[in-house]
Write a protein that holds these residues in place. Sequence first.
Motif, mmCIF file in Angstrom:
data_model
loop_
_atom_site.group_PDB
_atom_site.id
_atom_site.type_symbol
_atom_site.label_atom_id
_atom_site.label_comp_id
_atom_site.label_asym_id
_atom_site.label_seq_id
_atom_site.Cartn_x
_atom_site.Cartn_y
_atom_site.Cartn_z
ATOM 1 N N ASP A 257 20.105 9.950 -23.293
ATOM 2 C CA ASP A 257 20.980 9.541 -24.592
ATOM 3 C C ASP A 257 21.361 10.592 -25.306
ATOM 4 O O ASP A 257 22.080 10.393 -26.365
ATOM 5 C CB ASP A 257 19.772 8.610 -25.479
ATOM 6 N N ASN B 229 24.352 6.673 -32.828
ATOM 7 C CA ASN B 229 23.522 7.595 -31.771
ATOM 8 C C ASN B 229 23.119 8.716 -32.402
ATOM 9 O O ASN B 229 23.744 10.112 -32.228
ATOM 10 C CB ASN B 229 24.204 7.731 -30.302
ATOM 11 N N ALA C 172 22.324 12.061 -30.530
ATOM 12 C CA ALA C 172 23.375 12.573 -29.522
ATOM 13 C C ALA C 172 24.034 13.939 -29.870
ATOM 14 O O ALA C 172 24.206 14.238 -31.095
ATOM 15 C CB ALA C 172 24.578 11.475 -29.283
ATOM 16 N N VAL D 274 26.893 10.572 -24.851
ATOM 17 C CA VAL D 274 27.362 9.481 -24.744
ATOM 18 C C VAL D 274 28.526 9.149 -24.233
ATOM 19 O O VAL D 274 29.586 9.837 -24.431
ATOM 20 C CB VAL D 274 27.076 8.653 -26.142
#
Length: 704
Positions: free
Chosen positions: A164, A189, A192, A167
Motif C-alpha cells: 500500500d 492513503n 503512500a 497506489v
Amino acid sequence: MSTSTSTTPQRARGTGGTADDVVAALVGRSNRLGSDPRVTNYAGGNTSAEGVAVDPVTGRDVELLWVKGSGGDLGTLTEQNLAVLRLDRLRSLVDVYPGEEREDEMVAAFDYCLHGRGGAAPSIDTAMHGLVDAAHVDHLHPDAGIALATAADGEALTAEIFGDEVVWVPWRRPGFQLGLDIAAVKAANPQAIGCILGGHGITAWGGTSDEVEQRSLAIIRKAEEFIAARARSLGAHPFGDVRRGYEALPEAERRARAAALAPVVRGLASVDAPQVGHFTDSEVVLDLVARERLRALAELGTSCPDHFLRTKVKPLVVDVPASASVEETVVALREAHEAYRADYAAYYERGAAAARGRGEEPPAMRGADPAIVLVPGVGMFSFGRDKQTARVAGEFYVNAINVMRGAETISTYAPIPEAEKFRIEYWALEEAKLQRLPKPKPLATRVAFVTGAASGIGKAIATRLAAEGACVVVADLDLARAQAAAAEIGSADVAVGVAADVSSEAAVQAALREAVLAFGGVDLVVNNAGLSLSKTLFETTEADWDLQHDVMAKGSFLVSREAARILVAQEMGGDIVYISSKNSVFAGPNNIAYSATKADQAHQVRLLAAELGQYGIRVNGVNPDGVVRGSGIFASGWGANRAAVYGVPEEKLGEFYAQRTLLKREVLPENVAAAVFALCSSDFSHTTGLHVPVDAGVAAAFLR
C-alpha cells in the motif's frame, strides 16, 4: 523579490530555509533526476517545491509553488525555467473548475495565479503539483515505471511490488482532473509515498526535497528489481526468438548500409515537411529489429504521452532480412511508406470523427510521414525539425523499447487506446504549444557540406550557414582542425567535423557517408577546398599543375558527383555552390595553374546546372577576389608571392586589392559567406548556373 521564511508551521512546510534555498534545492534535485536516463527522458516529467516568500506589495508572507514550466528539461533546469504561482489562488481554482469536459480552460486560469511575472509558462501538469497536499512533488517517466504503467495487469502488479506504499491511478489524460485524482489518492492513503499513473509514469511526494527524491528513486529501483527478477525466470525472450537472417550486420557493413539507405529514408520522411535525420544502431535497437515479434510490438505503438508526441503513435517497419540488397530494401521501404501514410491518414480520420462527435474541431493533420523507421540488421532512423529533435525522437523510441520489454517481461504490453493517443497528439493545448515555437530560420532543416571549412572562407561559410539554421558538416583535410572549427560553431546537433581529402574518390565518399549518418542526408554542398602556387609559366611544374587540378577541378567534380547521388536519392532538390575566383575569367600574371583550374570549376557550374536541374538541384558559383584576411591560401605563401608580383608589402596586400576595385573595399571571408547564403536562400529559388562576383568591383572580371 525579497525572501524570508515564516514562523507559521503550515506555511513554512518543507521550505528548508529561505525561498532562495527552496529554489536551489529544487533545481539541484531536478538536475540530478533529469541527468539519469533511467529516471526520466529529455524534457519529460516535472518537479516542484512549496515555500514562503515576502509579497513585495503587502510586505506579508505568501505561500508559493515553484514548478518546472512548460517545455523545460529537468537535466538542464535553471531558476528561469520555473513557473512561480501563488498557492492560495491555485487551490482556489478547485471552486471554479467547470469539469473534465472543459478542463483545458484551466491552463489559461493558471496565468491568473502567477506571482509577479511568474517565470516560465505553467505546464498542463501544474495542477498535479499544486493540488497534492505535499511540499515537494516529482512526476517522472522512468522506463521501469512506464513498463509497470503499461502492463495489462499493472494495478495488481503495483500492489504486489509495493503493497500500500504506492497506489495505482488509472489512465487519465494529463490535466486538472488528474491533479484532483492524485490529490484524492494521497488524502485517502496517508501511508503512500507515491503512485503509478496508468499508461503514463510515476508521481512521488515528500515533506522535504531530499525525501521526495529518495522516494522517487526508491520506486524506480523497486520496479527495476522486480522486472529484472522476472526476466531471470523467463524461459524465452519477451520479444521472441531472433529471426534467421535478421541478425545485426557487422558494424562496418551496417553503417555502410545505413549511409546508402539514409537519403531515401529521409526523402520519404520529408514528403509533408523537410526533416533532419539521426541514425541509431545501439544494441537495444538492433535486438528489437531482429526479433520475431518486431512487427506486432511496433504496431501497438508507444504509450507514454511524451513518447508518441515525439515518435508518432508507431514506427514504420521495413520488414526485410538484413541479407536483402540495398535495392530490395529500398523497394520494401517505399511500399511500407505508402502503407504507413494510408494507415496514419485513416488513424487521423477516426480520431477526428470522434472529436467532432464530442463537439470539438481537431487541428489539421500535421503530416503522415513516420518519425521513426526501423530496419532489421541496420538500426533506426529518427526524424525531426532539427537535429536535436531527431536525436531525441530516437532516444524516446529507445525508451519505448525498454518499456515494451519490461511490460512483456512481467505481463503483457497494453498501451493506452488509440482514441486516447489521438486526443493527446491532436490536443488543442499541444497545437497551441507548437504554434508558439519560434519561426524557423531560413535554412532550418537543411544540411550543408562545406569543404576546406576549417579556416578562412570555408569556415566563414560554415559559420554563416549554421547561424541561418543549417546543420553543417565541416570537411577539411585536417580532421583535428575540422573538429575544432565545428566545435566553435556549435554542438554536435549543429556542426560536425570530418576528414576530407577531396582529391581522393574514396575519401570523398567516406566524408559524405559521415555527413549522411550525422544528419540523415545533404542538401547544400559548397566546393571551397583549394590551394594556390604563384609561379610563372616556366616555373610551374607538372606536379604543381596536377596538385592544383586534383584539389580544385577534380576535387569539386568528385564532391559534386557523390553529393548529387545523395541529392537525387532524397528527391528534395538541393544546392551546389562552387567557390571559384575572379581569376576564372580574368587573366593575371604568374598563376596559370590556379587560374586554369578556377576556369574549370566555373564551367563545371554551367555543366552541372544544365544536367541536374531536372532533379530540382541548383548549381551556382561565387567569384571572390583579394580575400586576404583569414585566408588559408594567402597564409600559405600565395600572399607573399602576389605581394611581390605587385610590389607591395604583404601586410598591405588587402589594401592594395581594395584600391584597385571600383568600390575601394576590402573583401572579407564573411562577404563570400553572405553570397553563398543568398544563393541558397528561397529568394534565389529560380536561379541556377549563375556566377556572383564578390570582388568589390573588378571591371576586367565582369561576366559577359
